[in-house]
Motif scaffolding. Sequence first.
Motif, PDB file in Angstrom:
ATOM      1  N   ARG A 287      40.081 -46.303  -6.025  1.00 29.70           N
ATOM      2  CA  ARG A 287      41.453 -46.811  -6.133  1.00 29.70           C
ATOM      3  C   ARG A 287      42.355 -46.112  -5.122  1.00 29.70           C
ATOM      4  O   ARG A 287      42.163 -44.944  -4.811  1.00 29.70           O
ATOM      5  CB  ARG A 287      42.003 -46.583  -7.541  1.00 29.70           C
ATOM      6  N   GLY A 288      43.343 -46.836  -4.615  1.00 28.89           N
ATOM      7  CA  GLY A 288      44.292 -46.247  -3.687  1.00 28.89           C
ATOM      8  C   GLY A 288      44.576 -47.191  -2.540  1.00 28.89           C
ATOM      9  O   GLY A 288      44.185 -48.356  -2.582  1.00 28.89           O
ATOM     10  N   VAL A 289      45.268 -46.672  -1.538  1.00 32.19           N
ATOM     11  CA  VAL A 289      45.592 -47.482  -0.367  1.00 32.19           C
ATOM     12  C   VAL A 289      45.303 -46.675   0.897  1.00 32.19           C
ATOM     13  O   VAL A 289      45.787 -45.554   1.044  1.00 32.19           O
ATOM     14  CB  VAL A 289      47.073 -47.931  -0.366  1.00 32.19           C
ATOM     15  N   SER A 309      45.972 -50.645   5.157  1.00 33.37           N
ATOM     16  CA  SER A 309      46.965 -51.274   4.283  1.00 33.37           C
ATOM     17  C   SER A 309      46.281 -51.853   3.062  1.00 33.37           C
ATOM     18  O   SER A 309      45.063 -51.815   2.932  1.00 33.37           O
ATOM     19  CB  SER A 309      47.701 -52.393   5.032  1.00 33.37           C
ATOM     20  N   PHE A 310      47.107 -52.389   2.195  1.00 29.79           N
ATOM     21  CA  PHE A 310      46.632 -53.218   1.108  1.00 29.79           C
ATOM     22  C   PHE A 310      46.381 -54.603   1.678  1.00 29.79           C
ATOM     23  O   PHE A 310      47.173 -55.102   2.471  1.00 29.79           O
ATOM     24  CB  PHE A 310      47.693 -53.259   0.016  1.00 29.79           C
ATOM     25  N   ILE A 337      42.822 -39.208   0.979  1.00 29.00           N
ATOM     26  CA  ILE A 337      44.062 -39.877   0.550  1.00 29.00           C
ATOM     27  C   ILE A 337      44.878 -38.873  -0.245  1.00 29.00           C
ATOM     28  O   ILE A 337      44.522 -38.526  -1.372  1.00 29.00           O
ATOM     29  CB  ILE A 337      43.768 -41.131  -0.300  1.00 29.00           C
ATOM     30  N   ARG A 338      45.924 -38.357   0.345  1.00 30.59           N
ATOM     31  CA  ARG A 338      46.791 -37.350  -0.274  1.00 30.59           C
ATOM     32  C   ARG A 338      45.994 -36.244  -0.936  1.00 30.59           C
ATOM     33  O   ARG A 338      46.214 -35.902  -2.104  1.00 30.59           O
ATOM     34  CB  ARG A 338      47.733 -38.013  -1.280  1.00 30.59           C
ATOM     35  N   LYS A 340      42.858 -36.093  -1.796  1.00 31.44           N
ATOM     36  CA  LYS A 340      41.643 -36.438  -2.554  1.00 31.44           C
ATOM     37  C   LYS A 340      40.680 -37.215  -1.664  1.00 31.44           C
ATOM     38  O   LYS A 340      41.091 -38.072  -0.900  1.00 31.44           O
ATOM     39  CB  LYS A 340      42.004 -37.300  -3.771  1.00 31.44           C
TER      40      LYS A 340
END
Lengths: 359, 129
Positions: A287-289, A309-310, A337-338, A340
């Motif tokens: 999950r994430g972008v 992007s999404f 992602i940030r 993680k």
Amino acid sequence: MLKQTPLNAKHHEANAKLVDFSGWEMPIHYGSQVEEHHFVRNDAGMFDVSHMLPVDIKGEGARAFLRKLVANNIDKLQTTGRALYTCMLHEGGGVVDDLIIYFMSESWFRLVVNAGCADKDLAWMEVQRDKLAPKLSITPRRDLAMIAIQGPNAAAKLWAAMPGTRELAEAMKPFHAVVVGEMFVARTGYTGEDGFEVMVPNKAAPFFWQALLEAGVKPCGLGARDTLRLEAGMNLYGQDMDEGVTPFDSGLAWTVDMSGERDFIGKDALSRLPRNRQLVGLKLLDRGVLRGHQSVFTAQGEGEITSGSFSPTLNGSIALARVPVGIKVGDTVEVDIRGKRMKAAVVKYPFVRNGKALV
Amino acid sequence: MSIPADLKYTKSHEWVRLEADGSVSVGISHHAQELLGDMVFVENPTVGRKLVAGEECAVVESVKAASDVYSPIAGEVVAANGDLEGAPETLNQDSYAAWMFKLKPANAADLDGLMDATAYAAHVASEAH
């Protein structure tokens, strides 16, 4: 003071959210970027792309000049109206800009360059012209506005809005252009859908826009344009490539013609530079972008996302990433992602074409 | 869109509602969702996590950008709105109904330190250049 296109008042009328894009006040969306995206995939949307600059190269020897100026081979253009996508390189092999060239006659080629690169492109082309073909004229066409009409219903709605275009433009194949009176109608785009990019005199642009609106073409902003082009696997200058990388580092080897004796600016450097990086498609498994500049960790070393992007069509996140060679479709990589580490699959791109998911 | 008078607000654009059971619900303001655009991803704090005021505790991402959500006051997370994960667009559609998580405040009086609707309206206006 931001520059404005001839359609600025139309954007205000339509309650666009306007932002600074390369010094131009441009619509990012007119309410919902995602709705606009779907509208283009399913019906027909239009984009004001008047910030991009058409440039006419005219005179005897235009073809010979372009043979040298750009990395793709202008001799692929032999039928009137045919278009070519190419990079323009500096001597070191880095990408000065990517552009489309339309072949209108042996003494008239029309180029369309990126808004953010327009000034440096003109300066660069003029320097090369002075060296190689001093008699050629290079004319920026700020007197023209450009509207991109894109989507499966783009053609039908263009005919409805401008019946005069139909006779000449209907039979036109993709990646061709035709002059219709004061209009320049090209079957090109940046969305992965059928559609047109139409240039009209500035004064006519608001009337053309209004006619398209009345034919049911929905105004779409640069936000949707970005997610559409990413799904279509098309590079964006300044993100996926710039002067610091070569076309080979950027998934654009298909636009470079190294064959034969033809010498072009940057060819020598391209033939010497190591080819150790590639552009790949990523699809996020967790999950994430995915976003530009996130680090990518692979079995062959580190890379970086250039565009992420999404994806509204896939309802998940996708990206283009520059990674070491050796990474292949089907491999799994990790993206930071940030803070993680998230898993992503290396996939073939385009991700979406003509409304259909390909991954 | 008017700013509901019965809620409290933070400078970082969260709204806070005091519920009948003494817990507080937290979401993002209409103005915040408008700035971010179409929401596509929500990550809430886990239930049981203890937060201090101003702590980064959740993330909302629009097509355009990611944005942190901060805890308005100190407290313990007692609920997280799992429905939002599958339908992040709810944040766009009705931002003041779409609560993200609930806190049991460490000190109920901390709510008094937050902005009321009038102060928040002035804050939004001051940020618009």
